[in-house]
Each structure stands twice: as C-alpha cells, then as structure tokens.
Design a protein around this motif. Sequence first.
Motif, PDB file in Angstrom:
ATOM      1  N   SER A 133     -68.236 -13.459 -40.860  1.00  0.00           N
ATOM      2  CA  SER A 133     -67.164 -14.198 -41.191  1.00  0.00           C
ATOM      3  C   SER A 133     -66.225 -14.362 -39.655  1.00  0.00           C
ATOM      4  O   SER A 133     -65.011 -14.574 -39.931  1.00  0.00           O
ATOM      5  CB  SER A 133     -65.870 -13.041 -41.601  1.00  0.00           C
ATOM      6  OG  SER A 133     -65.117 -12.428 -40.833  1.00  0.00           O
ATOM      7  N   LEU A 134     -67.029 -14.338 -39.091  1.00  0.00           N
ATOM      8  CA  LEU A 134     -66.706 -14.801 -37.576  1.00  0.00           C
ATOM      9  C   LEU A 134     -67.443 -16.057 -37.368  1.00  0.00           C
ATOM     10  O   LEU A 134     -67.861 -16.683 -37.218  1.00  0.00           O
ATOM     11  CB  LEU A 134     -67.406 -13.994 -36.388  1.00  0.00           C
ATOM     12  CG  LEU A 134     -67.057 -14.092 -35.192  1.00  0.00           C
ATOM     13  CD1 LEU A 134     -65.123 -13.121 -34.990  1.00  0.00           C
ATOM     14  CD2 LEU A 134     -67.359 -13.069 -34.296  1.00  0.00           C
ATOM     15  N   LYS A 135     -66.086 -16.653 -36.617  1.00  0.00           N
ATOM     16  CA  LYS A 135     -66.087 -18.276 -36.154  1.00  0.00           C
ATOM     17  C   LYS A 135     -66.158 -18.658 -35.104  1.00  0.00           C
ATOM     18  O   LYS A 135     -64.899 -17.932 -34.855  1.00  0.00           O
ATOM     19  CB  LYS A 135     -64.856 -18.974 -37.607  1.00  0.00           C
ATOM     20  CG  LYS A 135     -65.510 -18.609 -39.089  1.00  0.00           C
ATOM     21  CD  LYS A 135     -67.127 -19.476 -39.565  1.00  0.00           C
ATOM     22  CE  LYS A 135     -67.066 -18.970 -41.044  1.00  0.00           C
ATOM     23  NZ  LYS A 135     -68.641 -19.362 -41.297  1.00  0.00           N
ATOM     24  N   GLN A 136     -66.235 -20.589 -34.618  1.00  0.00           N
ATOM     25  CA  GLN A 136     -65.556 -20.510 -33.589  1.00  0.00           C
ATOM     26  C   GLN A 136     -64.909 -21.785 -33.294  1.00  0.00           C
ATOM     27  O   GLN A 136     -65.452 -23.005 -34.170  1.00  0.00           O
ATOM     28  CB  GLN A 136     -66.367 -20.420 -32.130  1.00  0.00           C
ATOM     29  CG  GLN A 136     -66.549 -20.917 -30.851  1.00  0.00           C
ATOM     30  CD  GLN A 136     -67.129 -21.047 -30.025  1.00  0.00           C
ATOM     31  OE1 GLN A 136     -67.644 -19.451 -29.562  1.00  0.00           O
ATOM     32  NE2 GLN A 136     -68.082 -21.913 -29.670  1.00  0.00           N
ATOM     33  N   VAL A 137     -63.365 -22.032 -33.156  1.00  0.00           N
ATOM     34  CA  VAL A 137     -63.161 -23.536 -32.810  1.00  0.00           C
ATOM     35  C   VAL A 137     -63.123 -23.974 -31.527  1.00  0.00           C
ATOM     36  O   VAL A 137     -62.184 -22.983 -30.662  1.00  0.00           O
ATOM     37  CB  VAL A 137     -61.719 -23.623 -33.963  1.00  0.00           C
ATOM     38  CG1 VAL A 137     -60.422 -22.699 -33.214  1.00  0.00           C
ATOM     39  CG2 VAL A 137     -61.411 -25.069 -34.353  1.00  0.00           C
ATOM     40  N   VAL A 138     -63.164 -25.119 -31.722  1.00  0.00           N
ATOM     41  CA  VAL A 138     -62.616 -25.329 -30.548  1.00  0.00           C
ATOM     42  C   VAL A 138     -61.633 -26.116 -29.689  1.00  0.00           C
ATOM     43  O   VAL A 138     -61.314 -27.383 -31.583  1.00  0.00           O
ATOM     44  CB  VAL A 138     -63.827 -26.234 -29.336  1.00  0.00           C
ATOM     45  CG1 VAL A 138     -63.214 -27.003 -28.127  1.00  0.00           C
ATOM     46  CG2 VAL A 138     -64.605 -25.718 -29.309  1.00  0.00           C
ATOM     47  N   LEU A 139     -60.305 -26.694 -29.579  1.00  0.00           N
ATOM     48  CA  LEU A 139     -58.800 -27.142 -29.923  1.00  0.00           C
ATOM     49  C   LEU A 139     -58.938 -27.900 -28.710  1.00  0.00           C
ATOM     50  O   LEU A 139     -59.343 -27.236 -27.671  1.00  0.00           O
ATOM     51  CB  LEU A 139     -58.108 -26.060 -30.016  1.00  0.00           C
ATOM     52  CG  LEU A 139     -58.209 -25.323 -31.327  1.00  0.00           C
ATOM     53  CD1 LEU A 139     -56.829 -23.961 -31.551  1.00  0.00           C
ATOM     54  CD2 LEU A 139     -58.167 -26.420 -32.223  1.00  0.00           C
ATOM     55  N   ASN A 140     -58.599 -29.237 -28.597  1.00  0.00           N
ATOM     56  CA  ASN A 140     -57.992 -29.520 -27.545  1.00  0.00           C
ATOM     57  C   ASN A 140     -56.035 -28.994 -27.474  1.00  0.00           C
ATOM     58  O   ASN A 140     -55.472 -28.928 -28.089  1.00  0.00           O
ATOM     59  CB  ASN A 140     -57.543 -31.190 -27.836  1.00  0.00           C
ATOM     60  CG  ASN A 140     -59.065 -31.908 -27.771  1.00  0.00           C
ATOM     61  OD1 ASN A 140     -60.097 -31.547 -27.392  1.00  0.00           O
ATOM     62  ND2 ASN A 140     -59.338 -32.705 -29.193  1.00  0.00           N
ATOM     63  N   VAL A 141     -55.604 -28.473 -26.321  1.00  0.00           N
ATOM     64  CA  VAL A 141     -53.944 -28.928 -25.549  1.00  0.00           C
ATOM     65  C   VAL A 141     -54.112 -29.201 -25.031  1.00  0.00           C
ATOM     66  O   VAL A 141     -54.273 -29.551 -23.599  1.00  0.00           O
ATOM     67  CB  VAL A 141     -54.685 -26.944 -25.193  1.00  0.00           C
ATOM     68  CG1 VAL A 141     -53.068 -26.389 -25.311  1.00  0.00           C
ATOM     69  CG2 VAL A 141     -55.200 -26.160 -26.352  1.00  0.00           C
ATOM     70  N   GLU A 142     -52.508 -30.069 -24.999  1.00  0.00           N
ATOM     71  CA  GLU A 142     -52.292 -30.763 -24.421  1.00  0.00           C
ATOM     72  C   GLU A 142     -50.614 -30.339 -23.769  1.00  0.00           C
ATOM     73  O   GLU A 142     -50.500 -29.448 -24.963  1.00  0.00           O
ATOM     74  CB  GLU A 142     -51.435 -32.059 -24.760  1.00  0.00           C
ATOM     75  CG  GLU A 142     -52.955 -32.806 -25.431  1.00  0.00           C
ATOM     76  CD  GLU A 142     -52.384 -34.228 -26.276  1.00  0.00           C
ATOM     77  OE1 GLU A 142     -51.424 -34.858 -26.279  1.00  0.00           O
ATOM     78  OE2 GLU A 142     -52.918 -34.521 -27.259  1.00  0.00           O
ATOM     79  N   GLY A 143     -50.238 -30.264 -23.075  1.00  0.00           N
ATOM     80  CA  GLY A 143     -48.822 -30.131 -21.947  1.00  0.00           C
ATOM     81  C   GLY A 143     -49.128 -28.929 -20.702  1.00  0.00           C
ATOM     82  O   GLY A 143     -47.729 -28.251 -20.628  1.00  0.00           O
ATOM     83  N   MET A 144     -50.530 -28.935 -20.546  1.00  0.00           N
ATOM     84  CA  MET A 144     -50.510 -27.620 -19.389  1.00  0.00           C
ATOM     85  C   MET A 144     -49.965 -28.086 -18.493  1.00  0.00           C
ATOM     86  O   MET A 144     -50.642 -29.467 -17.818  1.00  0.00           O
ATOM     87  CB  MET A 144     -51.773 -27.229 -19.779  1.00  0.00           C
ATOM     88  CG  MET A 144     -52.302 -25.823 -20.864  1.00  0.00           C
ATOM     89  SD  MET A 144     -53.919 -25.331 -20.818  1.00  0.00           S
ATOM     90  CE  MET A 144     -55.030 -26.749 -21.011  1.00  0.00           C
ATOM     91  N   THR A 145     -49.001 -27.182 -17.649  1.00  0.00           N
ATOM     92  CA  THR A 145     -48.807 -28.159 -16.327  1.00  0.00           C
ATOM     93  C   THR A 145     -49.023 -27.687 -15.502  1.00  0.00           C
ATOM     94  O   THR A 145     -49.008 -27.707 -14.045  1.00  0.00           O
ATOM     95  CB  THR A 145     -47.120 -28.312 -16.495  1.00  0.00           C
ATOM     96  OG1 THR A 145     -46.750 -26.941 -16.405  1.00  0.00           O
ATOM     97  CG2 THR A 145     -46.844 -29.520 -17.382  1.00  0.00           C
TER      98      THR A 145
END
Length: 110
Positions: free
Chosen positions: A35-47
């Motif tokens: 049941s282990l999955k992996q996801v890659v997310l775009n993250v905006e707003g890191m300063t």
Amino acid sequence: MTIRDTKQVHKTIFSIFILSILLILAQEGWGSDSSLKQVVLNVEGMTCSSCPAMIKMAMRKLDGVVSADVSYKEAKATVKYQEGKVTVEQIIKAIEGIGFKASLHEGGTK
C-alpha cells in the motif's frame, strides 16, 4: 526443575511470544509495501531554505505519510505514503494549509 531448566523454559516462552507478535503483525500487513505509494508535488511559494522543513513537518503530521523530501531548489516535494490512510489531496491540503501552493507534478504518482 533446576535453574538451568527454568531459564530454558523462560527462553522458550519468550521466543513463542515474539513469534506470535510477528505473526499478528504480518497478518495485519505491517511492514508490507503493497500500500506504499509515492507522489511528487510541485510546491510554489518557498522563499528561503527553512521552508522545506516547515512543509515536511506539516506533511509528517498526517497519519500515513511515511517520508517526505522537499527541495527548495527544485520547488518539489517527494512523499511516500500509505494508500488508504492518507490521500494525495490531503497531502496537498496540508501544504496549502501552511501558506504554500501545491499541485501534482506531471507523472508524479507511482
């Protein structure tokens, strides 16, 4: 019964106890990566370079998130999670809940 016999009985009982626990955990799927999955997310707003730590903490508060790696330079988060305990939508909401924008990276689920 001698002291030696008593020690052997204790070792046997302890071994049976440990094996019983391992059997129960195996039946419940503990340690199973099915049941282990992996996801890659775009993250905006890191300063700054502290932002990834804040994002990791927010994601790790979610039951089912196993690990999280956030790259300030690439503006991405790679998250391993247990399917059925947490959803990608919940992970995104956790990131957005602390003031960042998150979206699924193209081809980002495995």
